[in-house]
Design an enzyme around this catalytic site. Structure first.
Site, PDB file in Angstrom:
ATOM      1  N   SER A  23       3.384 -27.255 -21.148  1.00  0.00           N
ATOM      2  CA  SER A  23       3.133 -25.825 -21.346  1.00  0.00           C
ATOM      3  C   SER A  23       2.596 -25.120 -20.105  1.00  0.00           C
ATOM      4  CB  SER A  23       2.155 -25.621 -22.502  1.00  0.00           C
ATOM      5  OG  SER A  23       0.866 -26.078 -22.166  1.00  0.00           O
TER       6      SER A  23
ATOM      7  N   LYS B  66      -4.848 -23.765 -20.882  1.00  0.00           N
ATOM      8  CA  LYS B  66      -4.013 -22.585 -20.647  1.00  0.00           C
ATOM      9  C   LYS B  66      -4.677 -21.724 -19.568  1.00  0.00           C
ATOM     10  CE  LYS B  66      -1.548 -23.641 -24.382  1.00  0.00           C
ATOM     11  NZ  LYS B  66      -0.179 -24.177 -24.317  1.00  0.00           N
TER      12      LYS B  66
END
EC number: 3.4.21.89
Length: 273
Positions: free
Chosen positions: A42, A115
């Site tokens: 990701s 993230k």
């Protein structure tokens, strides 16, 4: 008898040494740096599957999330450090900056995620045609060379990379890449596979004490663009931050960090930008 007593004392001393070593390691992991192994794609190309890094837990102070989950014993961080779980606050707290890459605890599942911070408290965030609008202004994206990797199973979970078009095993898997720039001039690379549902969103307003996160591999990231009750991450509370990812220590392209023949030498001690 004397010999048996000496053996008994040796066993006791060995146990003491092991216990103290575990205590010291636990304190170090809780207060200073937590090891983190990148399990998914990701955050490509900033972070690759198999990157191993230490998370700086001093960067934003401490909360219940600073304590580790000890899943083999059925212990969650709140079982250990629940006394710090108080009204979304932190001890010796400091605020993240836009663009920081952060490990945080998922608000629902309790799993550790990594993230990039896009929105701070009070910001508005919207994505339109893959472009991020921060407080109504588009974050500039400058196209750059495609990110290319081998189309093969990756990491211990044997994940298949997603490509811009179908590719046979062993072929070149391409993703479009662009340099995205924050209002303060901070820039990083983001990837695009194609038009996906999360490339177009409503306007999100980041609440007080919350943060909006996105993965750099925009079409392969479960993040704040999807509400937590719909299976996404949603807004992340301040107390759920664990620490900042500053530097990759080493990287393995295989199924284990011990498979030294798969280590990526060009990523040793690489700064996370």
């Amino acid at each position: 008898m004397a010999s048996e007593a000496k053996k008994g004392n040796a066993v006791v001393e060995t146990i003491k040494t092991v216990v103290w070593a575990l205590v010291i390691a636990g304190v170090f992991r809780t207060l200073f740096f937590q090891p983190f192994w990148i399990p998914s794609g990701s955050m490509k190309s900033t972070l690759l599957i198999g990157d191993f890094l230490f998370v700086n837990k001093m960067a934003y102070g401490y909360s219940y999330a600073s304590c580790p989950n000890i899943r083999p014993l059925g212990l969650d961080a709140k079982n250990i450090c629940g006394f710090l779980d108080n009204e979304n606050t932190r001890v010796w707290g400091a605020e993240p900056e836009r663009g920081d890459v952060i490990v945080f605890r998922h608000p629902v599942s309790g799993q550790d995620y990594i993230k990039r911070v896009i929105g701070l408290p009070g910001d508005t965030v919207q994505v339109q045609n893959g472009i991020v609008y921060l407080n109504g202004e588009a974050l500039p994206q400058e196209p750059t060379e495609d990110f290319v990797e081998v189309a093969e199973l990756q990491g211990p979970h044997r994940l298949s990379p997603r490509c811009n078009k179908p590719v046979g095993a062993g072929g070149d898997c391409h993703k479009e890449a662009a340099i995205e720039t924050m209002p303060d001039g901070r820039s990083y690379t983001v990837l695009n596979i194609g038009n996906r549902g999360a490339d177009n969103t409503t306007v999100f307003t980041v609440g007080e004490g919350e943060y909006f996160f996105m993965g750099d591999n925009r079409d392969n990231s479960t993040d704040s663009r999807v509400p937590k009750l719909a299976g996404g991450v949603g807004m992340v509370p301040y107390e759920n931050l664990i620490g900042r990812a500053d530097r990759i220590m080493f990287s393995s392209g295989g199924t284990s960090m011990f498979a030294f023949w798969t280590w990526r030498g060009d990523r040793f001690f690489k700064a996370v930008e």
